[in-house]
Design a protein around this motif. Structure first.
Motif, short mmCIF file in Angstrom:
data_model
loop_
_atom_site.label_atom_id
_atom_site.label_comp_id
_atom_site.label_asym_id
_atom_site.label_seq_id
_atom_site.Cartn_x
_atom_site.Cartn_y
_atom_site.Cartn_z
N ASP A 60 0.83 -1.22 0.00
CA ASP A 60 0.00 0.00 0.00
C ASP A 60 0.86 1.26 0.00
O ASP A 60 0.46 2.30 -0.53
N ASN A 61 2.03 1.18 0.63
CA ASN A 61 2.90 2.36 0.74
C ASN A 61 3.94 2.45 -0.37
O ASN A 61 4.64 3.46 -0.48
N GLU A 62 4.05 1.43 -1.17
CA GLU A 62 5.09 1.40 -2.20
C GLU A 62 4.77 2.37 -3.32
O GLU A 62 3.63 2.48 -3.77
N HIS A 63 5.80 3.07 -3.79
CA HIS A 63 5.66 4.01 -4.90
C HIS A 63 6.72 3.72 -5.95
O HIS A 63 7.78 3.18 -5.66
N TRP A 64 6.40 4.13 -7.18
CA TRP A 64 7.34 3.93 -8.28
C TRP A 64 8.66 4.61 -8.02
O TRP A 64 9.73 4.07 -8.26
#
Length: 494
Positions: A60-64
């Motif tokens: 949920d917290n992962e970003h590109w």
């Protein structure tokens, strides 16, 4: 007071200040966790709250881009719009910061991440095709790869993003340029309705007739007015297409530039598109061009000049549209700190392309003095009729630009060290300003062109993206969100 005592006093004061600051952070984190717990207790059992240590919290917290990430107190995956409404009311009551994540592709810190409650829309993952209405209703938790693949089954598509890994939310709420835009406009031009959860918890279907102000503001105005859970878009019959990726070595740079200049000056077929990107990494230049034609074969030899240039790699064929999107992966540089910038162009002339080459070499060397890993200068030509495909005004593109659709240069810098953030942003802004002035000096009418919000770097003034519409967008936001609940989240705020 002796020097030693002064130093001791300063150190002790600093430690007291540090301790107070740490205590404040802990207090705030505890407050945020209390909101997490309140949300978990109030929503339906289908919706979930996750905490650090769980794989779902990590997802949920992962970003590109790592520059777009923060560590939240918890993550919340709502299963329905009603639970989104409950969460918004609790967030507003507690004044807890939050973020809304669709695809997580913004590199700007805090735009879809937060130290508070991270809302991830993964459960909104359906694609429902309506053959009679010729529309598709799409969940905001999807990336466009999923959408295109699902619509392939029906022989239709929608106007979404042009690269793999990009989320639905930022595209349809921010603009949306793609290979089909010369024919059908931007993503925002093809929105029929949006399911909006307002800051007071109310769930509403927003259309041009039911609420023209919100329909205007949401298309280009992002999450200023609430949280959009689904969007209904026009669909178009989609056959197989011709195209893909062709890559060249640096020795062919000038010849490729000539071929691109010849293409954009001669080709007015809206089904044809060229998208060329030059990457500079560790002193090595790589040129990659996507050729696209919206049919199984291309006519009149329009791509022959580019195809005839000696190249190092080629992945071109007649294929499904969803497969063509995979030829330009956005995830190849994931994990870096990143910034985008955007330079409007009326036409890519030979002198303009030579200037971009010079910028690539100059700033590539500049970035190599720090933790810079990769830079790209992407050439994206469109027809001037680009902004003429909708009769309904949108926040972006502004009606001020409606008579002139712009081609553009998309600037991307990637690096690893957070200490280099300011210098990278400064260099990107410096390069973008130089290129825009170069176009103006060459007689191109772009001095007042508005910046695409999805490619605008942190700190960009609202007026530079929305022009004179800022005041009306502020009024719309104030009417739907008098308590400024959406001010607790990041992004461009009216």
């Amino acid at each position: 007071m002796t020097l030693l005592r002064s130093l001791s006093f300063a150190v002790i004061s600093g430690l007291i200040g540090l301790s107070a600051s740490t205590d404040l952070i802990r207090t705030r984190r505890a407050d945020y966790t209390a909101t997490c717990q309140a949300i978990a207790a109030a929503v339906s059992s289908a919706s979930k709250v996750y905490y650090s240590g769980s794989s779902q919290y990590t997802k949920d917290n992962e970003h590109w881009a790592s520059s777009g990430s923060q560590t939240s107190a918890c993550s919340f995956e709502p299963a329905n719009a009603q639970d989104v409404g409950i969460a918004l009311q609790l967030l507003g009551k507690d004044q807890t910061p939050f973020a809304v994540r669709s695809g997580g592709h913004s590199p700007n810190s805090g735009f879809s991440s937060t130290p508070g409650v991270q809302i991830a829309l993964f459960s909104f993952s359906e694609v429902v095709y309506d053959a009679n209405a010729q529309t598709a209703t799409i969940g905001m938790g999807l990336i466009w790869d999923n959408v295109y693949s699902e619509l392939d089954k029906y022989g239709v598509t929608v106007v979404g993003a042009k690269t793999t890994g990009v989320g639905v939310g930022g595209t349809v709420l921010g603009g949306g340029y793609t290979y089909l835009s010369n024919q059908y406009g931007l993503s925002v031009d093809n929105v029929v309705s949006l399911e909006l959860v307002m800051p007071n918890g109310t769930v509403a279907s927003i259309t041009s007739s039911s609420n023209p102000d919100l329909f205007y503001g949401l298309r280009g105005g992002f999450n200023n007015f609430g949280i959009v859970t689904t969007v209904t878009m026009k669909t178009y019959t989609q056959s197989q297409v011709w195209g893909g990726r062709i890559s060249y070595a640096a020795a062919q740079w000038d010849v490729v530039n000539t071929a691109i200049a010849n293409f954009v000056s001669a080709v007015t077929d809206p089904k044809a598109c060229v998208y060329s990107t030059t990457d500079y990494a560790s002193g090595v230049v790589a040129i990659m061009t996507i050729l696209f034609y919206d049919a199984p074969t291309y006519p009149n030899g329009i791509f022959n000049e580019l195809l005839a240039i000696p190249h190092v790699d080629e992945d071109i064929s007649t294929r499904a549209y969803s497969n063509l999107i995979q030829t330009l992966p956005a995830n190849a540089s994931s994990g870096l700190r990143a910034m985008f910038h955007w330079v409007p162009i009326e036409q890519f002339t030979s002198s303009m392309l030579q200037m971009v080459k010079n910028q690539t070499l100059f700033y590539g060397k500049e970035l190599s003095q720090s933790s810079g890993v990769l830079i790209s200068y992407d050439l994206i030509p469109f027809l001037p009729s680009l902004y003429s495909h909708s009769n309904t005004p949108s926040a972006f593109p502004s009606s001020r630009d409606a008579g002139q659709g712009y081609s553009f240069i998309e600037v991307y810098y990637g690096w690893t060290d957070p200490n280099d953030d300011n210098v990278m942003l400064q260099l990107g802004a410096e390069s973008a300003a130089y290129m825009k002035q170069f176009a103006v000096d060459a007689g191109q009418n772009v001095s007042n062109a508005l910046i695409y919000p999805n490619c605008a770097p942190p700190g960009t003034a609202l007026a530079d993206m929305y022009g004179d519409a800022v005041s009306s967008l502020h009024s719309i936001r104030s009417a739907v969100d008098p308590g400024n609940v959406m001010g607790l989240t990041g992004g461009w705020r009216f």
